[in-house]
Scaffold this active site. Structure first.
Site, PDB file in Angstrom:
ATOM      1  N   SER B  22      32.604 139.643   9.984  1.00 24.97           N
ATOM      2  CA  SER B  22      31.897 139.226  11.189  1.00 24.97           C
ATOM      3  C   SER B  22      31.606 137.720  11.187  1.00 24.97           C
ATOM      4  O   SER B  22      31.187 137.167  10.173  1.00 24.97           O
ATOM      5  CB  SER B  22      30.584 139.991  11.301  1.00 24.97           C
ATOM      6  OG  SER B  22      29.887 139.572  12.449  1.00 24.97           O
ATOM      7  N   ASN B  70      27.846 127.350   6.372  1.00 23.22           N
ATOM      8  CA  ASN B  70      27.737 127.374   7.826  1.00 23.22           C
ATOM      9  C   ASN B  70      26.310 127.673   8.235  1.00 23.22           C
ATOM     10  O   ASN B  70      25.573 128.379   7.531  1.00 23.22           O
ATOM     11  CB  ASN B  70      28.688 128.411   8.442  1.00 23.22           C
ATOM     12  CG  ASN B  70      28.031 129.762   8.622  1.00 23.22           C
ATOM     13  OD1 ASN B  70      27.303 129.987   9.581  1.00 23.22           O
ATOM     14  ND2 ASN B  70      28.243 130.667   7.668  1.00 23.22           N
ATOM     15  N   ILE B  72      25.744 128.369  11.924  1.00 23.20           N
ATOM     16  CA  ILE B  72      26.056 128.497  13.347  1.00 23.20           C
ATOM     17  C   ILE B  72      24.799 128.946  14.091  1.00 23.20           C
ATOM     18  O   ILE B  72      24.522 128.482  15.191  1.00 23.20           O
ATOM     19  CB  ILE B  72      27.189 129.535  13.576  1.00 23.20           C
ATOM     20  CG1 ILE B  72      28.409 129.240  12.694  1.00 23.20           C
ATOM     21  CG2 ILE B  72      27.563 129.613  15.065  1.00 23.20           C
ATOM     22  CD1 ILE B  72      29.180 128.009  12.993  1.00 23.20           C
ATOM     23  N   ASN B 116      29.222 143.994  15.251  1.00 22.12           N
ATOM     24  CA  ASN B 116      28.092 143.466  14.498  1.00 22.12           C
ATOM     25  C   ASN B 116      26.956 143.127  15.469  1.00 22.12           C
ATOM     26  O   ASN B 116      27.174 142.474  16.485  1.00 22.12           O
ATOM     27  CB  ASN B 116      28.528 142.220  13.713  1.00 22.12           C
ATOM     28  CG  ASN B 116      27.421 141.658  12.839  1.00 22.12           C
ATOM     29  OD1 ASN B 116      26.465 141.075  13.338  1.00 22.12           O
ATOM     30  ND2 ASN B 116      27.548 141.836  11.545  1.00 22.12           N
ATOM     31  N   CYS B 147      21.281 137.367   8.161  1.00 29.24           N
ATOM     32  CA  CYS B 147      21.748 136.020   8.473  1.00 29.24           C
ATOM     33  C   CYS B 147      20.718 135.010   7.977  1.00 29.24           C
ATOM     34  O   CYS B 147      19.558 135.067   8.373  1.00 29.24           O
ATOM     35  CB  CYS B 147      21.967 135.822   9.970  1.00 29.24           C
ATOM     36  SG  CYS B 147      22.524 134.138  10.316  1.00 29.24           S
ATOM     37  N   THR B 210      26.299 135.698   3.422  1.00 23.58           N
ATOM     38  CA  THR B 210      26.423 134.427   2.698  1.00 23.58           C
ATOM     39  C   THR B 210      25.218 134.154   1.801  1.00 23.58           C
ATOM     40  O   THR B 210      24.128 134.682   2.019  1.00 23.58           O
ATOM     41  CB  THR B 210      26.551 133.269   3.699  1.00 23.58           C
ATOM     42  OG1 THR B 210      25.437 133.321   4.586  1.00 23.58           O
ATOM     43  CG2 THR B 210      27.846 133.372   4.488  1.00 23.58           C
ATOM     44  N   THR B 283      36.136 133.852   5.447  1.00 20.39           N
ATOM     45  CA  THR B 283      36.412 132.410   5.446  1.00 20.39           C
ATOM     46  C   THR B 283      37.882 132.083   5.231  1.00 20.39           C
ATOM     47  O   THR B 283      38.395 131.099   5.779  1.00 20.39           O
ATOM     48  CB  THR B 283      35.539 131.743   4.350  1.00 20.39           C
ATOM     49  OG1 THR B 283      34.171 131.982   4.684  1.00 20.39           O
ATOM     50  CG2 THR B 283      35.779 130.254   4.257  1.00 20.39           C
TER      51      THR B 283
END
Lengths: 256, 323
Positions: B22, B70, B72, B116, B147, B210, B283
């Site tokens: 995702s 990242n 985002i 997701n 996240c 992550t 990635t």
């Protein structure tokens, strides 16, 4: 149509301090690239995962030759600067939208390039001529590069005054009293911001090529957004993807 | 040799165990210019919320050795546009199940869609899940409680076992589709979180999201990312992900989708042998759009070379050596 292909290096030479000109045999990409578009260049070092977005400086579709001019900004571009004839490098492209050439047809178009924003203006000038009345204003810190390759009249600005007008591109435009119907520009944000204001004052159209850190380069990851004035149709918020809706935007449509 | 690469995830059959992670694949449209999405086990779409999200300021990403950071910030167009546009695209692109299961003698499953879902609050997760309930093209839901780049929601839900159990059971009650909880590695003991999700009724787990990291631009004496911190992904985190999948596979009974730095078939097989029923490529798709296909082909080649007739023989197989 986007292609991912291996390209053969035809040559790589330095044309200025930390500035390199890389010629590649890349038939598919060179055959379809438009001025203002860019390519993703992948490192041959597996520890560097992300492609480097580099604008198309020249694209010779007939011979399948792509010319990229870039500045060493880190380890990835340093690696590219060391490419030699017959080496291979992987590319994806052509990417992004490019300059709206139709807006310049039969009009006085001013191409403005600042520093490493100059390369994409070269192919733009070549494609616009001779139908449009093309003039270029190029801004440098000190040492000139690429200026002699332009097929049109070129006005120079240098920060140190070593050539042309001392100052920035807008100083040169004002000093030379250059008039235009439309501006196409690529360069640092501060330059694009000043041109956006100038175009508004002059009541002329202005398109700018934006730069932002990218990951996928094809519109999936949403890394490289810029702020838009209106809600963007794809994102449903005031963000536009530089790699997909751009890199060229009408300056009035985005916040710089 | 007759080989079976299809696997079951939470009662949904996948043609092979390889999917997209995702946030790295959009909803597939951009990648469909480079390969046929029908080759994937599943497409896992970028996080979607009940209303559009703007995400974080730029720069949102930077490269790191064998990886990237990242932040985002889960920018997305909201579930209504997602349903009308993205799910419509997937519906038009992905073929239905076919009867011609080459070699397997049965049905060859179609490429499945895992949606997701993200939210700032329990209500937002529930609202989004309810809006997806009638979407026949959403085969499974993956709930992002991990996240690291949004201030509220996201990881705030994912690091406390009690919170994980509560949000899992709330989502489970609201959802029509099977629910996979996506776990954060940014915790002291990930097995606690995995058990909490299982206790809350999760049908499966995705791991890992992550790892929180930071990069400083020494020339500018400033943060490389506008958000200051970001999530580390890519091959650099692969050994951490394998270890965590291995730990959780020993702690829960529900299936695990393993992800974190997979670039090659070998990376994917490590994850499977550690206990993952399926894997996601993330990635590495930024380095080569067709990475997931190379992983599928590489697993096939491995099975051939090692005379493995069913991929499921490999799931958690390293445990066979434990006493």
């Amino acid at each position: 149509m986007k292609y991912t292909q291996k390209a053969k290096v035809l040559g790589c030479e330095t044309i200025g301090k930390n500035i390199y000109s890389l010629r590649l045999q890349a038939d598919d990409i060179a055959g379809s690239a438009a001025p203002g578009q860019f390519v993703s260049v992948y490192s041959n070092d597996s520890a560097r995962m992300l492609p480097r977005p580099i604008s198309v400086c020249e694209a010779d579709g007939e011979r399948g030759i792509l010319r990229l001019v870039f500045r060493i900004a880190g380890a990835g571009t340093e690696e590219f600067s060391k490419l030699r004839e017959d080496d291979e490098v992987r590319l994806t492209g052509p990417l992004g939208n490019g300059f709206p050439l139709g807006e310049a047809a039969r009009r006085r178009v001013l191409l403005v390039g600042g520093g490493i924003g100059i390369p994409p203006m070269l192919e733009t000038a070549k494609r616009l001529m001779p139908e449009a009345d093309v003039r270029a204003v190029l801004g440098f810190r000190d040492e000139l590069f690429l200026a002699e390759d332009f097929p049109c009249e070129v006005t120079i600005a240098t920060e140190d005054g070593s050539a042309g007008t001392k100052g920035n591109v807008l100083d040169a435009i004002r000093a030379q009293k250059i008039e235009a119907d439309v501006i196409f520009a690529c360069g640092p944000a501060v330059m694009l911001r000043a041109l956006k204001k100038y175009a508004l004052e002059q009541g002329i159209g202005c398109w700018v090529s934006m730069e932002e850190k990218m990951a996928c380069g094809i519109g999936a990851c949403l890394s490289c957004v810029c702020r838009s004035v209106q809600t963007d149709e794809h994102s449903q918020v005031k963000n536009k993807r530089v790699c997909t809706e751009g890199p060229v935007f009408r300056s009035a449509d985005i916040e710089i | 040799m007759t080989k079976n690469m299809s696997v079951d995830i939470c009662g949904v059959r996948l043609k092979n165990p390889v999917m997209t992670a995702s946030g790295t694949f959009g909803s597939g449209a951009e990648f469909s210019e480079f390969f046929d999405l029908n080759r994937l086990g599943a497409v896992v779409t970028k996080g979607v919320s009940s209303v559009p999200w703007e995400g974080n300021p730029t720069p949102r990403i930077c490269e790191t050795p064998s990886g990237m950071l990242n932040a985002i910030g889960l920018q997305n167009a909201g579930v209504e546009v997602f349903s009308k546009r993205d799910l419509r695209f997937l519906s038009d692109t992905l073929l239905p199940d076919s009867g011609a299961g080459a070699g397997s003698g049965g049905i060859l499953p179609s490429t499945k869609v895992i949606v997701n879902v993200c939210g700032h609050s329990e209500e937002e997760y529930i609202d989004c899940v309810e809006k997806l309930a009638s979407e026949r093209r959403a085969d499974l839901l993956e709930i992002n409680i991990s996240c690291p780049n949004v201030k509220e929601g996201g990881i705030a839900f994912g690091t406390d076992p009690k919170g994980v159990e509560r949000i899992t059971s709330a989502v489970r009650r609201a959802a029509r589709q099977p629910v996979i909880m996506k776990l954060s590695p940014n915790v002291t003991d990930i097995t606690e979180i995995a058990r909490a999700a299982e206790a809350g009724g999760a049908d499966g787990l995705s791991m890992i999201n992550t790892l929180t990291g930071m990069k400083i631009d020494v020339e500018r004496r400033s943060f490389a990312l506008a958000n200051r911190t970001g999530g580390l992904s890519g091959p650099a985190i692969h050994p951490v992900a394998v270890r965590m999948v291995y730990q959780c596979a020993g702690a829960v009974k529900i299936p695990i989708i393993g992800m974190g730095g997979i670039r090659t078939a070998e990376d994917a097989l490590e994850m499977i042998m550690a206990g993952a029923s399926a894997v996601s490529v993330g990635t590495a798709s930024f380095n080569d759009q067709r990475t997931a296909l190379a992983v599928i082909d590489g697993i096939d080649e491995y099975m051939e070379r090692h005379h493995v007739s069913d991929i499921r023989e490999l799931t958690g197989c390293v445990r066979d050596w434990e006493t």
